[in-house]
Structure formats: C-alpha cells, structure tokens
Design an enzyme around this catalytic site. Structure first.
Site, short mmCIF file in Angstrom:
data_model
loop_
_atom_site.label_atom_id
_atom_site.label_comp_id
_atom_site.label_asym_id
_atom_site.label_seq_id
_atom_site.Cartn_x
_atom_site.Cartn_y
_atom_site.Cartn_z
N LEU A 38 -32.64 8.31 -59.30
CA LEU A 38 -33.50 8.25 -60.49
C LEU A 38 -32.98 7.25 -61.51
CD1 LEU A 38 -34.01 12.10 -60.83
CD2 LEU A 38 -35.71 10.44 -60.07
N ASP A 87 -16.31 7.37 -65.44
CA ASP A 87 -16.16 8.50 -64.52
C ASP A 87 -16.41 9.76 -65.34
OD1 ASP A 87 -15.54 10.51 -62.82
OD2 ASP A 87 -13.51 9.83 -62.35
N ASN A 114 -27.89 10.63 -67.17
CA ASN A 114 -28.50 10.96 -65.88
C ASN A 114 -27.48 11.34 -64.80
OD1 ASN A 114 -30.59 10.38 -63.55
ND2 ASN A 114 -28.91 8.93 -63.21
N SER A 168 -32.93 20.43 -65.08
CA SER A 168 -33.74 20.84 -63.92
C SER A 168 -34.28 22.24 -64.18
CB SER A 168 -32.87 20.85 -62.67
OG SER A 168 -33.56 21.50 -61.62
N TYR A 202 -25.23 24.47 -58.78
CA TYR A 202 -25.91 23.30 -59.36
C TYR A 202 -26.94 23.76 -60.39
CZ TYR A 202 -29.32 19.57 -59.89
OH TYR A 202 -30.19 18.66 -60.42
N LYS A 206 -27.19 23.17 -64.62
CA LYS A 206 -28.33 22.59 -65.33
C LYS A 206 -28.85 23.53 -66.42
CE LYS A 206 -28.21 18.66 -63.71
NZ LYS A 206 -28.30 17.41 -64.48
#
Ligand SMILES: NC(=O)c1ccc[n+]([C@@H]2O[C@H](COP(=O)([O-])OP(=O)(O)OC[C@H]3O[C@@H](n4cnc5c(N)ncnc54)[C@H](OP(=O)(O)O)[C@@H]3O)[C@@H](O)[C@H]2O)c1
Length: 332
Positions: A38, A87, A114, A168, A202, A206
């Site tokens: 993305l 990083d 992002n 998300s 994950y 988010k």
C-alpha cells in the site's frame, strides 16, 4: 461482527481516486514502508500527481531504491522520490529519522504512518513484543516527534499537514484478547507471552494503535496544532503483509484474500483519501474513501472504551517520555 459484514460488502465497491494534481502539486510527503504494498502504491500516486518530493521511509535501502526506480519508470518523473532509512523497531532510528525530516525538509504536507508487520511468532524488539513495538509504540513515537514540525509548517504555510495512521477493522474483532490486558499495566499485559494468542496479535496491535491515536488526536485539536490526524482502514488488500506467518493464520488470511482482496493500488486510494480528507476527518476512522465513525463498535467508544484509550495513552506517554523526555509534553 456487524463491522466485518460491512467490510465484506464494501470490498466490492469501486473506490474513487480523490487526490489529484491540484491537491498534491508542489507538496512534500513521507510514506513509511513506501517500498512495497500500500505504501508503494500511495507513493506512486503522489508522484504521478505532481508532488515536489516523496520520501520513502524504509528499513531496507536497496528495496527502497528498487521501488524508487519502479515509480520513476511508471510515472516518468525523476528527482521526486528520495529513499531514507528508518527501522520502526528501533527507538533510536525513529528519533534519527524525525530529526532529519524536521531539519532538512522545508515543508511536510502529509506523513503516512504505513509501515507495519503481521507476525505470529513471539519475538522482542528493545524489550517489547516486536509487532507492538513496530505497529504501536514506534508508530506513535514517530507521529508525536513530527508534530512540532508539522505544526510549524501549518502556521508558516497556512496549510493543514495531515498525519495518516493505517489501522485495520480487524482490531474490532479482538475485544476478548484486549480484555486479557486490562487489569494492571496494559503494556505489561501485552508483553506477557503466556497471555498472548499470537494468531490474533496483529489485530490486537491495530486495535491498540487505534485507541492510542484516538487519544492523541483528542489532545491535539486542529484548531490548536493546525495538523489533521486521522486513521485509515484500507480494507483487505493483496500485499506482502503476513508473508511469514505460520500455516493456520496464513491459510485463513490467504483464503479470505483470494476471495475478496483489493489490489494494493485500489487500497492505496483509501490512503490518498486520508491525505485530502481535511479537518472534518480529525480523530476519525476512514475506510472506503469515506468517514466511517459509525463502524466503531460501542465498546470502543463508550465510557469503558474511553478509559482503556486513556490508559493506553498514559502508559505510552510514560514509555516515550523515558526514551525522549519532553517528546509528548511539547505537543499537548
Ligand atoms: N494488506 C491489508 O489487507 C491491510 C489491511 C489493513 C491494514 N493494513 C496495514 O497497511 C499497512 C501497509 O501494509 P501492506 O499491506 O502494504 O503490507 P506490506 O506490503 O508488507 O508493507 C508493510 C511495509 O512496512 C514495512 N516495515 C515493516 N517493518 C518495518 C520496520 N521495522 N521498519 C520500517 N519499515 C517496516 C515493510 O518493509 P519491508 O518491505 O522491508 O518488510 C513494508 O514496506 C500496514 O500498517 C498494515 O497493517 C493492511
């Protein structure tokens, strides 16, 4: 689950490209993780739309250079993309990047936070479970470190620079996993391997990221800072995300992706929307190129959710202030 049904229905909707030459011409953008998925497609559009400078903030410089050549070839524009190292697993690297960007760029119009990882193995980065470190701690760290520069540019140029966090809606599916860390220190709970279900880690990162951003945005109103802070959920997209996860999670994600994922280019349109959405998007969830606050579940927005949001923020501030004293107090 209402939100997942909405998301599924929306996956098939055509998305507009809301940025163009008049929104981007002469402007400067930074995209973390701009070398792939993305981030790469967002950067490509920004170059295509006559931006003066687009910085790909990447952990792997050769991958960044490859992305730069690809963008130059497909857009026919050279001298716009720059590749800078960051990083996101390292506090010091984030600090060095923020210092360089604040000192060397004459303006920043948009910063897209992002870069992110989806992993299901337990690994530490600077003492913190690594996906919490990358997706939450250092993403918020970079956002807060850049606020003074963005704010100064807003005043100097009479613009509203935009800070876009990529979240998300999967985060809304892991209330039970979040609840495991509500008692005592939240981050100690998140960092307890015995409590963690890594198959939903994950999504949990988010959710925690979104709650932290909500509090951050509430403390930094546009009227005070001149900066718009919003959150984009790009929907399910075909990218390299989760490429290293174990079989169970992989089959789930790849199966669902094969059925209904957007291309990375279509997903990037949601991020472009975040960059042009303006003041009314401040502190809000955006998805499918629209403001989608009505997607946010009650347990996130109610009084209990607000307490969790504030608790996450308070602990994050403590952590970040111990790394760089004054980094948060200077913005709120
Ligand atoms: N794809 C989806 O369906 C989806 C849905 C909702 C939200 N998102 C979010 O969208 C964002 C972009 O993901 P994507 O789908 O485009 O996946 P991707 O292609 O894997 O991109 C992730 C980017 O983050 C970078 N990154 C990871 N760890 C980093 C670190 N420590 N330091 C610097 N950069 C790092 C990666 O760099 P390397 O190339 O070096 O690994 C890569 O450029 C993520 O925040 C993700 O959570 C994606």
């Amino acid at each position: 689950m209402a939100v997942m049904m909405r998301l599924t229905a929306e996956q098939y909707r055509k998305l507009p490209i809301l940025a163009n030459n008049s929104t981007c011409s002469g402007k400067t953008y930074i995209v973390t993780g701009g070398n792939s998925g993305l981030g790469l497609e967002t950067a490509r559009h920004l170059v295509e739309f006559s931006s003066a400078r687009v910085i790909l903030a990447v952990r792997n410089l050769s991958s960044g250079e490859k992305a730069k050549s690809e963008i130059e070839k497909s857009t026919g524009r050279k001298g716009v993309v720059q590749v800078w190292h960051i990083d996101m697993a390292s506090n010091a690297s984030v600090q060095a990047f923020a210092k360089k960007a604040s000192e060397e760029l004459d303006r920043i119009d948009g910063l897209v936070l992002n870069a992110g990882i989806m992993i299901d193995n337990w690994a530490l980065a600077e003492g913190m479970e690594s996906s919490i470190q990358v997706n939450v701690v250092n993403t918020l760290f970079l956002g807060t470190l850049m606020m003074p520069k963005l704010s100064e540019d807003a005043r100097k140029l009479g613009t509203h620079p935009t800070l876009v966090f990529i979240v998300s809606v999967l985060g809304y599916t892991v209330k039970a996993e979040m609840d495991k860390s509500r008692q005592g220190s939240i981050f100690d709970g998140l960092n307890d391997q015995k409590k963690a279900n890594m198959d939903s880690r994950y999504a949990l990162t988010k959710l925690v990221e979104e709650l932290a951003v909500r509090q951050f945005a509430a403390l930094c109103p546009v009227e005070k800072t001149g900066v718009v802070v919003n959150m984009v959920a790009p929907g399910l997209c075909s990218t390299g995300l989760g490429g290293d996860v174990r079989t169970f999670t992989k089959i789930m994600h790849e199966g669902i992706r094969a059925m209904m994922a957007r291309s990375a280019e279509v997903g990037s349109r949601t991020i472009l929307h975040g960059l042009v959405a303006g003041e009314e998007s401040h502190g809000k969830l955006l998805s499918g190129c629209k403001i989608k606050e009505y997607w946010v579940p009650g347990w996130v927005s109610n009084a209990e959710g607000q307490r969790l949001q504030k608790g996450i923020w308070t602990e994050l501030v403590e952590r970040l202030e111990s790394v760089q004293p004054g980094c948060i107090s200077q913005i709120s």
